[in-house]
Design an enzyme around this catalytic site. Structure first.
Site, short mmCIF file in Angstrom:
data_model
loop_
_atom_site.label_atom_id
_atom_site.label_comp_id
_atom_site.label_asym_id
_atom_site.label_seq_id
_atom_site.Cartn_x
_atom_site.Cartn_y
_atom_site.Cartn_z
N ASP A 1 35.51 32.30 34.86
CA ASP A 1 35.82 32.62 36.26
C ASP A 1 35.65 31.35 37.07
OD1 ASP A 1 36.38 33.97 38.52
OD2 ASP A 1 34.52 35.13 38.60
N ASP B 1 42.52 33.00 38.82
CA ASP B 1 41.31 32.21 38.61
C ASP B 1 40.34 32.78 37.59
OD1 ASP B 1 40.72 34.35 40.18
OD2 ASP B 1 39.33 33.29 41.48
N GLU B 2 40.73 33.79 36.85
CA GLU B 2 39.82 34.26 35.81
C GLU B 2 40.59 34.80 34.62
OE1 GLU B 2 37.57 37.86 36.58
OE2 GLU B 2 38.69 38.19 38.43
#
Lengths: 372, 416
Positions: free
Chosen positions: B41, B134-135
């Protein structure tokens, strides 16, 4: 109100009432049937505000009067009573209850005052005529499979009953379409019907009407106005609002120049379509027809699930043709053919296809092909 | 206890500092070299990209979000200290942190950074399941021989590369399933590296509140509390059958999750269920022409995406949010699936015509009940013979756009 009535007669009269009432209604009175007893008759009236059904039955009326009670519950009670029972209905207005007794069973149902029951406003019917039950049965039975369920095109959610010019003069015509298939069924114009306004009879009404048409000998009194339609037998009167919309000009979409003719035994054809469609996993269920020299090859090719092919001997002598259809549409259309062969008239593989029952010009079906 | 230096990637048996570079940034765990399911993350992703691209922002609290009445989409850790959180209304965020610099989101920059990170992950394993820009989950099982290093080392090298090559930091959770990996990545943010091993799963989960479980939101939490379940220990006292009887399928999932059991695989591409686009207006509107223009543009975006994915949808949905924040959705089922703007637009416009009147603050169009392209737009409409022509026009316009760019040809309607 107090009356006694034979269980079988009561059950029959209630059957239609309970199918008209809306099950999930927010207006409590609409779940009720209005029972009115007078003279030697009891009348049962039910409505969903769009359709009203009135059913009359002979009864021994001890005390005239009227009340309303849950149609579904009363029907269920009567259905569960033993055959041959004599049912006594007695309303107690003060207690707001209807007592139902038969043999050693007794029930008490909550009632609502008859004054609250909405009776459909009577209207002036411009056209009144009588038609034999089998004629109406054929008109609606053969058209109803094509009724649309699409809510946005609400004007297609019924059968368009109107007077039209057929190949052999003026006819009473029923048309239904959902944009993928169309059925146009003609019958001889009954006396007095020529000035009838065209009306769209809603799907639910068509279903309820069907119950009035079982008796081959019955004459159905039909009354039509711009906003309502009424079908009546001596026992039952079915009144319905018609769909407030304009039915599209269907005559434009019925192909006139289709020349490639296929003649096939309808039952054999339907069975073969059904068989090959088994391997199709898609909901669209496309079936390909390949036609050449008195041969019809039905095939389904579903990459994920499998393939199927069947050959039928048919009468076809036009150019080779490959065309795809939704299997369900083909089955439904072939199912309309009673005795004769199914006669298909094709143009190109992207053009609407026409189907007739043998040489009978009084029933025309159109089905749109799909890409395969 | 096996340890890994997160700065120089040296593996060593035990110690408080790296024997090679003396760094104290270690990841130590008895199962360090045996675990292979990870969750990565990025830390305050949008804000970090902004700080990287504009170094003058480095020491200031940064909030990414915007519009006249926007919400916070991301904020940096300096803003978080002041109590700013993502999804917080902007005015509230600025009350908590008046000195914050508000930056409008620049999605192209984030997408680019996300792609670069994705490429670094691809070098490690093909089993990547992105959850957002983003993860992502990574399954590194069986990659040790290929890379000559256990998954933990690969993950440390991933975040190191992200820092040196992209100037972005991320936190890693390493465990034996997705559920625990996701929890782990959140334990030590930012620049974290947390490990939950098989042996310590039980002690880790003990007495944690039920809301840490995947799929447990406020509503489920409330119904669990009604049953007297507040912690995972409470949950573990329940019999599997009783949980299922009380909570249905959810009960079965809870039974396994509270024991740290999660058998979901890291799926490369979660199956797409729907495609939708929506837009929030600067000012609430009930102007039918304006809204019609939006419906067209949204339909076009949905159709473009469907075409790119070789999919079509059978159900068209129109979403409206009124000024009073009431959300209305209307759906219409087509006779066969479509990927055409024309058909999506017509269905959506028709739904709009029958919807309550505005003003609205948001409008959205979507398709669902997806089907492969080959099953789309196969049948024609008897009553709409022009539909086929319009479909051909659309396909032709698509071909022109593919060659000359998206703006090369537009419907007049798109300009409204």
């Amino acid at each position: 109100m107090k009356l006694s009535i034979e269980r079988a007669v009561l059950l029959k009269a209630l059957a239609q009432a309970q199918s008209v009432v809306e099950r999930r209604n927010t207006i409590p009175i609409l779940a009720n049937v209005l029972i009115e007893a007078e003279g030697a008759t009891v009348a049962f009236r039910a409505t969903d505000l769009d359709i009203e059904v009135l059913d009359r039955a002979p009864a021994m009326v001890e005390r005239a009067g009227a009340t309303t009670v849950s149609a579904v519950m009363l029907h269920e009670i009567v259905r569960k009573l033993p055959d041959g029972a004599l049912v006594v209905l007695a309303a107690d207005a003060a207690a707001g209850r209807l007592a139902i007794t038969a043999g050693r069973s007794s029930f008490s149902l909550a009632t609502l005052p008859r004054e609250d029951f909405p009776v459909m406003a009577s209207s002036e019917y411009a056209t009144n005529f009588a038609a034999p039950a089998p004629v109406l049965r054929r008109l609606f039975d053969k058209a109803k499979f094509a009724i649309s369920t699409e809510e946005t095109r609400y004007y297609l959610n019924g059968v368009y009953m109107h007077v039209a010019r057929g190949p052999e003069g003026t006819v009473l015509r029923c048309v239904a379409t959902d944009g993928h298939r169309l059925a146009q069924i003609d019958a001889a114009l009954p006396e007095g019907a020529s000035a009838m306004p065209g009306v769209i009879v809603p799907r639910k009404t068509v279903g309820e009407l069907r119950k009035l048409l079982e008796d081959d000998e019955a004459q159905i009194a039909v009354s039509v106005s711009e906003t309502k339609v009424r079908f009546a037998t001596p026992q039952v009167t079915l009144t319905s609002k018609v769909i407030d919309g304009t039915f599209p000009d269907y005559s434009r979409v019925i192909p006139q120049g289709n020349t490639r003719k296929l003649e096939v035994d309808a039952a054999e054809f339907a069975k073969a379509v059904d068989r090959v469609a088994t391997v199709s996993s898609e909901r669209s269920r496309a079936v390909k027809l390949t036609l050449e020299d008195d041969r019809l090859i039905l095939s389904v090719n579903a990459p994920d699930s499998g393939a199927a092919e069947e050959e039928l001997a048919v009468a076809y002598d036009a150019d080779r043709l490959e065309i795809g259809f939704n299997a369900k549409y083909l089955l439904e259309i072939a199912g309309q053919v009673d005795r004769e062969n199914a006669v298909f008239l094709f143009n190109g593989s992207g053009d609407p296809t026409l189907m007739r029952e043998g040489n009978d010009m009084s029933a025309t079906y159109v089905v749109m092909p799909m890409r395969v | 206890m096996p340890s890994l230096c997160r700065d120089c990637l040296t593996l060593f048996p035990a110690g408080a500092r790296c024997p090679a570079c003396r760094s104290p940034r270690l990841a130590s765990h008895p199962e360090l070299t045996r675990l292979s399911i990870a969750h990565m993350d990025c830390d305050a992703f949008y804000a970090s990209v902004e700080k990287r691209d504009n170094p003058s922002l480095r020491d200031q609290p940064v909030i990414v979000g915007g519009g006249q009445r926007g919400v916070v989409s991301t904020c940096c850790y300096l803003a978080r200290i002041k109590g700013v959180r993502s999804a917080m209304p902007m005015f509230q965020a600025l009350k908590l942190c008046p000195e914050a610099v508000v930056v409008k989101p620049r999605f192209p920059a984030y997408t680019e950074a996300s792609r670069a990170i994705r490429a670094m992950m691809e070098a490690l394993t093909p089993a990547i399941q992105p959850l957002s820009l983003d993860e992502a989950f990574l399954d590194l099982t069986g990659t040790e021989r290929l890379h000559g290093a256990p998954p933990a080392v690969l993950l440390a090298s991933l975040t190191k590369r992200m820092e040196t090559e992209l100037g972005l930091t991320g936190s890693v959770g390493l465990s034996h399933n997705k559920f625990l990996a996701k929890i782990a990545s959140d334990l030590d943010k930012p620049r974290g590296f947390s490990i939950i091993g098989k042996a310590d799963t039980e002690s880790f989960l003990k007495d944690k509140p039920t809301k840490i479980l995947w799929g447990v939101g406020t509503a489920t939490q409330a119904s669990l509390e009604q049953a007297g379940i507040r912690t995972l220990t409470d949950l573990r006292r329940w019999d599997q059958r009783d949980l299922i009887a009380r909570f249905g399928q959810m009960g079965d999932r809870l039974y396994h999750l509270c024991r740290g059991e999660d058998h979901r695989r890291v799926e490369r591409d979660e199956k797409l269920k729907s495609i939708s686009k929506e837009t929030t207006f600067f000012e609430d509107t009930s102007d039918p022409d304006l809204l019609d223009g939006h419906i067209w543009r949204l339909s076009e975006q949905v159709a473009d995406r469907a075409k790119a994915k070789a999919l079509g949808g059978r159900t068209v949905t129109l979403k409206l949010k009124t000024s009073a924040f009431q959300t209305l959705t209307r759906r219409h089922s087509l006779s066969d699936p479509t990927q055409l703007t024309d058909r999506i637009y017509r269905a959506a416009a028709d739904l709009f015509a029958h919807a309550p009147k505005g003003p609205f603050r948001l409008i959205g169009v979507g398709i669902s009940d997806l089907a492969p392209e080959a099953a789309c737009d196969l049948s024609h409409d008897l009553l709409d013979p022009d539909a086929e022509k319009r479909a051909k026009v659309e396909r032709a316009a698509d071909a022109i756009r593919a060659k000359f760019g998206h703006e090369a040809i537009l419907k007049g309607r798109a300009l409204r």
